[in-house]
Design a protein around this motif. Structure first.
Motif, PDB file in Angstrom:
ATOM      1  N   PRO A  84       0.802  -1.225   0.000  1.00 24.09           N
ATOM      2  CA  PRO A  84       0.000   0.000   0.000  1.00 24.09           C
ATOM      3  C   PRO A  84       0.832   1.270   0.000  1.00 24.09           C
ATOM      4  O   PRO A  84       0.331   2.340  -0.295  1.00 24.09           O
ATOM      5  CB  PRO A  84      -0.760  -0.101   1.327  1.00 24.09           C
ATOM      6  CG  PRO A  84       0.202  -0.802   2.230  1.00 24.09           C
ATOM      7  CD  PRO A  84       1.008  -1.737   1.363  1.00 24.09           C
ATOM      8  N   ASP A  85       2.089   1.159   0.336  1.00 26.05           N
ATOM      9  CA  ASP A  85       2.868   2.362   0.641  1.00 26.05           C
ATOM     10  C   ASP A  85       3.750   2.774  -0.532  1.00 26.05           C
ATOM     11  O   ASP A  85       3.406   3.664  -1.302  1.00 26.05           O
ATOM     12  CB  ASP A  85       3.683   2.079   1.919  1.00 26.05           C
ATOM     13  CG  ASP A  85       4.524   3.252   2.358  1.00 26.05           C
ATOM     14  OD1 ASP A  85       4.051   4.392   2.249  1.00 26.05           O
ATOM     15  OD2 ASP A  85       5.656   3.028   2.832  1.00 26.05           O
ATOM     16  N   ILE A  86       4.907   2.116  -0.710  1.00 28.41           N
ATOM     17  CA  ILE A  86       5.817   2.631  -1.730  1.00 28.41           C
ATOM     18  C   ILE A  86       5.444   2.224  -3.153  1.00 28.41           C
ATOM     19  O   ILE A  86       5.814   2.916  -4.087  1.00 28.41           O
ATOM     20  CB  ILE A  86       7.308   2.307  -1.465  1.00 28.41           C
ATOM     21  CG1 ILE A  86       7.555   0.828  -1.370  1.00 28.41           C
ATOM     22  CG2 ILE A  86       7.816   3.023  -0.239  1.00 28.41           C
ATOM     23  CD1 ILE A  86       9.052   0.539  -1.351  1.00 28.41           C
ATOM     24  N   PRO A  88       2.299   2.044  -4.830  1.00 29.45           N
ATOM     25  CA  PRO A  88       1.474   3.056  -5.519  1.00 29.45           C
ATOM     26  C   PRO A  88       2.160   4.417  -5.569  1.00 29.45           C
ATOM     27  O   PRO A  88       1.994   5.150  -6.534  1.00 29.45           O
ATOM     28  CB  PRO A  88       0.180   3.119  -4.699  1.00 29.45           C
ATOM     29  CG  PRO A  88       0.383   2.296  -3.503  1.00 29.45           C
ATOM     30  CD  PRO A  88       1.624   1.478  -3.658  1.00 29.45           C
TER      31      PRO A  88
ATOM     32  N   PRO B  42      -5.089   2.331  -5.487  1.00 27.17           N
ATOM     33  CA  PRO B  42      -5.300   2.121  -6.918  1.00 27.17           C
ATOM     34  C   PRO B  42      -6.439   1.103  -7.089  1.00 27.17           C
ATOM     35  O   PRO B  42      -6.737   0.367  -6.160  1.00 27.17           O
ATOM     36  CB  PRO B  42      -3.973   1.516  -7.389  1.00 27.17           C
ATOM     37  CG  PRO B  42      -2.986   1.829  -6.318  1.00 27.17           C
ATOM     38  CD  PRO B  42      -3.759   1.918  -5.049  1.00 27.17           C
ATOM     39  N   SER B  47      -5.613  -2.668   0.035  1.00 25.84           N
ATOM     40  CA  SER B  47      -5.391  -1.823   1.205  1.00 25.84           C
ATOM     41  C   SER B  47      -4.879  -0.459   0.784  1.00 25.84           C
ATOM     42  O   SER B  47      -4.448  -0.264  -0.353  1.00 25.84           O
ATOM     43  CB  SER B  47      -4.396  -2.484   2.154  1.00 25.84           C
ATOM     44  OG  SER B  47      -3.224  -2.811   1.465  1.00 25.84           O
ATOM     45  N   ALA B  49      -2.859   3.368   2.280  1.00 25.49           N
ATOM     46  CA  ALA B  49      -1.936   3.880   3.286  1.00 25.49           C
ATOM     47  C   ALA B  49      -2.423   5.223   3.810  1.00 25.49           C
ATOM     48  O   ALA B  49      -3.065   5.984   3.097  1.00 25.49           O
ATOM     49  CB  ALA B  49      -0.538   4.028   2.688  1.00 25.49           C
ATOM     50  N   TYR B  51      -1.159   8.664   6.420  1.00 25.50           N
ATOM     51  CA  TYR B  51       0.023   9.343   6.951  1.00 25.50           C
ATOM     52  C   TYR B  51      -0.420  10.438   7.921  1.00 25.50           C
ATOM     53  O   TYR B  51      -1.279  11.261   7.581  1.00 25.50           O
ATOM     54  CB  TYR B  51       0.836   9.947   5.798  1.00 25.50           C
ATOM     55  CG  TYR B  51       1.203   8.918   4.742  1.00 25.50           C
ATOM     56  CD1 TYR B  51       2.281   8.053   4.933  1.00 25.50           C
ATOM     57  CD2 TYR B  51       0.438   8.780   3.579  1.00 25.50           C
ATOM     58  CE1 TYR B  51       2.601   7.093   3.981  1.00 25.50           C
ATOM     59  CE2 TYR B  51       0.751   7.816   2.621  1.00 25.50           C
ATOM     60  CZ  TYR B  51       1.834   6.979   2.831  1.00 25.50           C
ATOM     61  OH  TYR B  51       2.139   6.030   1.883  1.00 25.50           O
TER      62      TYR B  51
END
Ligand SMILES: [Cu+2]
Lengths: 211, 163
Positions: A84-86, A88, B42, B47, B49, B51
């Protein structure tokens, strides 16, 4: 042998060493500048030793090998859709680089190679890629093919148990660049300034035109 | 386990996620959530993210126990580290310590929230309430903005960053 004799031997040894080095580089020189090899795919005749043949299925259904887009510089990013983090973030960045480069980006072929072919089927990838620049191709290697590919391209990937019955993938970060002759030519780091990335990309494309 | 924890903490500090605050903010004596963003996933990704920037203006360390929202099935705190060119994602050490006069800056490729099972109808441009629960029992509520996938939180600088 006298002290002088030892000194002479040492000097001659040094000279011989220098000559050997000059001969070595001299021999390399014409290979780098004069030879015009046929457009080679990554690693087909690589001096970095990074690259080799592969066969994968693109999210479009097309079969892609090292020869399909040979002659174009490549960008290659390892990722997976459960990241999910780097992942996309990198693909969104790549999309914005392509936006900035406009039609120049057509000269590059960008790939996302999934390191999680188990969950990333061609259908999953096809849906996922609609969120990014349509010039980026997602490639799915069969699991055995991934192993072979990773070895040839010096890619690290590893399945790591996560939570109760889940897993995540450790994988080589950054975007690998290959020039139009298939030679590995560096990495784009997610944390480097955007200007640096764009000028690296222009150089990667420019190489095409000047040599 | 302790070793792993220390290792992770060291990595978090090395990657600059925890920044000490300068004088101007040292006067504030509370914990505030300065910025909260959730990146839409997407298409087809399971899942997403999130921040946050959690600022601890108090003298004492605080520790995050959990982040909760009625709009999501699960929220966990993860750390992505990039070492020797390899990216790995692991659960963050919980409770997650934030020293006094410091802030935790979550970002892509660092500490992040991993969020699953969103309620239907969430869209970029909207916002969602998040509760950050601390080990002392306090809860700070934040309104998280929903941004397009891959949306990088704006570079955020106000404290002296001792990286
Ligand atoms: Cu995560």
């Amino acid at each position: 042998m006298s002290a002088m004799g030892i000194f002479r031997a040492a000097v001659w040894g040094l000279i011989a060493g220098c000559v050997a080095i000059i001969v070595y580089f001299g021999a390399l020189q014409p290979r780098m500048t004069n030879e015009l090899p046929p457009a080679a795919a990554a690693g087909a005749d690589s001096t970095s030793g990074i690259g080799g043949p592969f066969t994968m299925t693109a999210h479009t259904g097309e079969t892609v090998t090292e020869a399909t887009y040979s002659g174009k510089p490549w960008l290659m990013f390892m990722g997976f859709t459960h990241c999910p983090d780097i992942c996309p973030t990198t693909l969104a960045e790549m999309t914005s680089w392509f936006e900035e480069l406009g039609s120049d980006a057509d000269l590059i072929q960008a790939f996302l190679v999934t390191v999680d072919p188990e969950r990333d089927t061609v259908d999953v990838l096809a849906q996922y890629m609609t969120s990014f620049d349509e010039r980026i191709l997602a490639l799915r290697p069969a699991p055995e093919e991934l192993e072979r590919f990773a070895k040839a391209f010096k890619i690290h990937y590893e399945k790591v148990p996560f939570g109760e019955d889940d897993y995540t993938m450790d994988h080589t970060a950054g975007v690998l660049m290959f020039d139009s002759e298939g030679e590995f030519s560096g990495t784009l780091d997610l944390h480097e300034p955007r200007d640096t990335t764009i000028s690296k990309l222009r150089r990667l494309i420019g190489k095409d035109r000047t040599t | 386990m302790l070793f792993l924890r220390l290792g992770l903490t060291a990595a978090i500090i090395a990657s600059g996620s925890i920044a000490r605050l300068d004088f101007a903010f040292a006067a504030e004596s509370e914990v505030v959530i300065e910025e909260a963003k959730i990146a839409m996933p997407p298409r087809g990704a399971p899942s997403m993210a999130g921040y946050l920037v959690i600022r601890n203006g108090s003298d004492e360390a605080v520790a995050v126990e959990a982040v909760e929202s009625e709009m999501f099935g699960s929220i966990s705190i993860h750390v992505t580290t990039i070492e020797n060119g390899v990216a790995s994602m692991r659960p963050a050490p919980i409770p997650f310590q934030i020293p006094g006069h410091s802030e935790l800056q979550m970002k892509p490729g660092g500490v992040h929230l991993m969020i699953a099972d969103p309620s239907a109808g969430l869209e970029a441009g909207g916002s969602v309430g998040l509760d950050v629960r601390f080990t002392d029992g306090s809860v700070v509520r934040a309104e998280a903005e929903l941004v397009p996938f891959g949306g990088r939180p704006a570079d955020h600088h106000h404290g002296a960053s001792h990286e």
